[in-house]
Write a protein that holds these residues in place. Structure first.
Motif, mmCIF file in Angstrom:
data_model
loop_
_atom_site.group_PDB
_atom_site.id
_atom_site.type_symbol
_atom_site.label_atom_id
_atom_site.label_comp_id
_atom_site.label_asym_id
_atom_site.label_seq_id
_atom_site.Cartn_x
_atom_site.Cartn_y
_atom_site.Cartn_z
ATOM 1 N N MET A 1 0.845 -1.205 0.000
ATOM 2 C CA MET A 1 0.000 0.000 0.000
ATOM 3 C C MET A 1 0.877 1.251 0.000
ATOM 4 O O MET A 1 1.866 1.335 0.731
ATOM 5 C CB MET A 1 -0.932 -0.002 1.218
ATOM 6 C CG MET A 1 -1.844 1.214 1.316
ATOM 7 S SD MET A 1 -2.938 1.108 2.740
ATOM 8 C CE MET A 1 -3.728 2.704 2.652
ATOM 9 N N LEU A 2 0.525 2.228 -0.821
ATOM 10 C CA LEU A 2 1.281 3.463 -0.915
ATOM 11 C C LEU A 2 1.021 4.320 0.317
ATOM 12 O O LEU A 2 -0.125 4.571 0.691
ATOM 13 C CB LEU A 2 0.856 4.228 -2.175
ATOM 14 C CG LEU A 2 1.843 5.244 -2.737
ATOM 15 C CD1 LEU A 2 3.132 4.563 -3.165
ATOM 16 C CD2 LEU A 2 1.219 5.986 -3.904
ATOM 17 N N ARG A 3 2.087 4.763 0.958
ATOM 18 C CA ARG A 3 1.933 5.593 2.149
ATOM 19 C C ARG A 3 1.296 6.933 1.794
ATOM 20 O O ARG A 3 1.460 7.435 0.689
ATOM 21 C CB ARG A 3 3.295 5.831 2.818
ATOM 22 C CG ARG A 3 3.971 4.587 3.361
ATOM 23 C CD ARG A 3 5.299 4.960 3.987
ATOM 24 N NE ARG A 3 6.165 5.677 3.043
ATOM 25 C CZ ARG A 3 7.336 6.215 3.399
ATOM 26 N NH1 ARG A 3 7.759 6.138 4.652
ATOM 27 N NH2 ARG A 3 8.072 6.836 2.475
ATOM 28 N N GLN A 4 0.585 7.502 2.777
ATOM 29 C CA GLN A 4 -0.113 8.763 2.533
ATOM 30 C C GLN A 4 0.874 9.873 2.188
ATOM 31 O O GLN A 4 0.593 10.733 1.347
ATOM 32 C CB GLN A 4 -0.937 9.140 3.766
ATOM 33 C CG GLN A 4 -1.991 10.203 3.507
ATOM 34 C CD GLN A 4 -3.070 9.719 2.540
ATOM 35 O OE1 GLN A 4 -3.382 8.541 2.495
ATOM 36 N NE2 GLN A 4 -3.628 10.638 1.776
ATOM 37 N N LYS A 5 2.044 9.865 2.826
ATOM 38 C CA LYS A 5 3.056 10.886 2.541
ATOM 39 C C LYS A 5 3.499 10.805 1.084
ATOM 40 O O LYS A 5 3.621 11.838 0.403
ATOM 41 C CB LYS A 5 4.260 10.700 3.468
ATOM 42 C CG LYS A 5 5.381 11.690 3.215
ATOM 43 C CD LYS A 5 6.549 11.469 4.160
ATOM 44 C CE LYS A 5 7.302 10.196 3.801
ATOM 45 N NZ LYS A 5 8.566 10.070 4.599
ATOM 46 N N LYS A 189 0.673 -1.057 -8.501
ATOM 47 C CA LYS A 189 -0.037 -2.043 -7.683
ATOM 48 C C LYS A 189 -0.204 -1.587 -6.236
ATOM 49 O O LYS A 189 -1.158 -2.005 -5.560
ATOM 50 C CB LYS A 189 0.698 -3.381 -7.735
ATOM 51 C CG LYS A 189 0.682 -4.042 -9.111
ATOM 52 C CD LYS A 189 1.390 -5.388 -9.075
ATOM 53 C CE LYS A 189 1.349 -6.056 -10.458
ATOM 54 N NZ LYS A 189 2.044 -7.367 -10.464
ATOM 55 N N ALA A 190 0.722 -0.764 -5.756
ATOM 56 C CA ALA A 190 0.669 -0.341 -4.355
ATOM 57 C C ALA A 190 -0.391 0.718 -4.088
ATOM 58 O O ALA A 190 -0.709 0.994 -2.932
ATOM 59 C CB ALA A 190 2.042 0.186 -3.930
ATOM 60 N N ILE A 191 -0.958 1.304 -5.120
ATOM 61 C CA ILE A 191 -1.930 2.371 -4.934
ATOM 62 C C ILE A 191 -3.304 1.783 -4.628
ATOM 63 O O ILE A 191 -3.700 0.754 -5.181
ATOM 64 C CB ILE A 191 -1.990 3.273 -6.195
ATOM 65 C CG1 ILE A 191 -2.642 4.615 -5.880
ATOM 66 C CG2 ILE A 191 -2.726 2.590 -7.333
ATOM 67 C CD1 ILE A 191 -2.507 5.628 -7.002
ATOM 68 N N THR A 192 -4.033 2.421 -3.710
ATOM 69 C CA THR A 192 -5.363 1.948 -3.347
ATOM 70 C C THR A 192 -6.387 2.423 -4.369
ATOM 71 O O THR A 192 -6.113 3.320 -5.180
ATOM 72 C CB THR A 192 -5.771 2.457 -1.960
ATOM 73 O OG1 THR A 192 -5.928 3.878 -2.003
ATOM 74 C CG2 THR A 192 -4.722 2.096 -0.911
ATOM 75 N N LYS A 193 -7.573 1.850 -4.315
ATOM 76 C CA LYS A 193 -8.630 2.242 -5.247
ATOM 77 C C LYS A 193 -9.031 3.705 -5.036
ATOM 78 O O LYS A 193 -9.301 4.428 -6.007
ATOM 79 C CB LYS A 193 -9.842 1.330 -5.076
ATOM 80 C CG LYS A 193 -9.608 -0.112 -5.528
ATOM 81 C CD LYS A 193 -10.858 -0.949 -5.380
ATOM 82 C CE LYS A 193 -10.625 -2.378 -5.868
ATOM 83 N NZ LYS A 193 -11.834 -3.224 -5.712
ATOM 84 N N MET A 194 -9.062 4.145 -3.770
ATOM 85 C CA MET A 194 -9.429 5.534 -3.499
ATOM 86 C C MET A 194 -8.359 6.483 -4.027
ATOM 87 O O MET A 194 -8.673 7.526 -4.618
ATOM 88 C CB MET A 194 -9.635 5.758 -1.993
ATOM 89 C CG MET A 194 -10.091 7.164 -1.635
ATOM 90 S SD MET A 194 -10.427 7.387 0.124
ATOM 91 C CE MET A 194 -11.879 6.336 0.323
ATOM 92 N N GLN A 195 -7.101 6.134 -3.843
ATOM 93 C CA GLN A 195 -6.012 6.962 -4.362
ATOM 94 C C GLN A 195 -6.039 7.013 -5.884
ATOM 95 O O GLN A 195 -5.829 8.064 -6.487
ATOM 96 C CB GLN A 195 -4.670 6.425 -3.869
ATOM 97 C CG GLN A 195 -4.442 6.612 -2.375
ATOM 98 C CD GLN A 195 -3.216 5.878 -1.869
ATOM 99 O OE1 GLN A 195 -2.720 4.939 -2.502
ATOM 100 N NE2 GLN A 195 -2.702 6.295 -0.729
#
Length: 251
Positions: A1-5, A189-195
């Motif tokens: 998962m991609l970190r918010q930062k 792949k690390a990005i979420t659906k919302m991102q």
């Protein structure tokens, strides 16, 4: 998962990249390319004082900086190049006593510095070569090496070339660049659906603003709606829902 930062840095790159790429193309097409900052007729204005070539170089540099930032792959170079330009623009707006503009540009400088601080581990070797052994890539560098950001960069260069002879081709190549660079982020792949949805809405806004002259008044409404949705989704992405506890099944 991609970190918010890391995701926030991606959005800053997209924002600054689009602002300056579109501003440059708008100047090169004499105000016929959709953008959100001015002045669009800089070349025409400065040509009266024999500074038309200077204005054109400024516009081309804006396109180059914006393209590098949008690409993600070459964004560190773009952030380094953009800082002196931002500082120069700030000096001009203050000298000309433009109301409000210095604050807007000051905000861009803050975002620009944030990008440089994020890439500090790659940039510190420029200040002290002894630190070269400590230089290391950022978390995003692992995701930026793909064919889509190369394609997007190529389309942006094509838009720059087309800006001298055809507004229509400039729009087509620019939209292709936005789509390719946006997809280069979405396909990670690390990005979420919302991102991914936030990035898609950001790219959609770029396309709508580019086509604003064709869409008319509905363009402003669409951009406003999308922008509010982007802020809402971005804020929601910070909220972490508590994990549900699984209760033991009674025997």
């Amino acid at each position: 998962m991609l970190r918010q930062k890391d995701f926030t840095i991606i959005l800053i790159r997209l924002l600054l990249g689009y602002i300056f790429l579109s501003a440059g193309l708008c100047k090169l097409t004499h105000g016929h390319f959709g953008q959100i900052i001015g002045p669009p007729l800089l070349e025409d204005t400065l040509a009266k004082y024999g500074l038309g070539l200077f204005a054109r170089i400024v516009a081309i540099t804006q396109v180059v900086c914006g393209t590098l930032l949008l690409s993600q792959r070459f964004s560190t170079i773009g952030a380094v190049m953009l800082l002196p330009m931002n500082l120069s623009i700030l000096a001009v707006t203050i000298s000309m006593h433009w109301v409000g503009t210095p604050y807007v540009n000051g905000f861009f400088i803050v975002l620009n510095i944030a990008l440089l601080l994020y890439d500090w581990h790659k940039l510190k070797v420029l200040i002290n070569p002894v630190l070269s052994a400590e230089a290391r890539p950022t978390a995003l560098d692992a995701y930026n090496q793909n064919v889509f950001n190369i394609a997007g960069t190529t389309f942006a260069v094509a838009a720059l070339v087309a800006s001298r002879f055809s507004v229509a081709f400039t729009n087509v190549f620019a939209i292709a660049a936005f789509a390719a660079m946006g997809y280069s982020v979405i396909q990670v792949k690390a990005i979420t659906k919302m991102q991914a949805l936030v990035v898609a809405l950001v790219i959609l806004n770029m396309i709508i603003i580019t086509l604003a002259s064709l869409l008319g008044t509905i363009a402003q409404k669409l951009v406003l709606f999308n922008t509010l949705l982007i802020f809402a989704l971005f804020a929601a992405s910070f909220i972490k829902l508590p994990k549900r506890k699984i209760l033991p099944v009674a025997q």
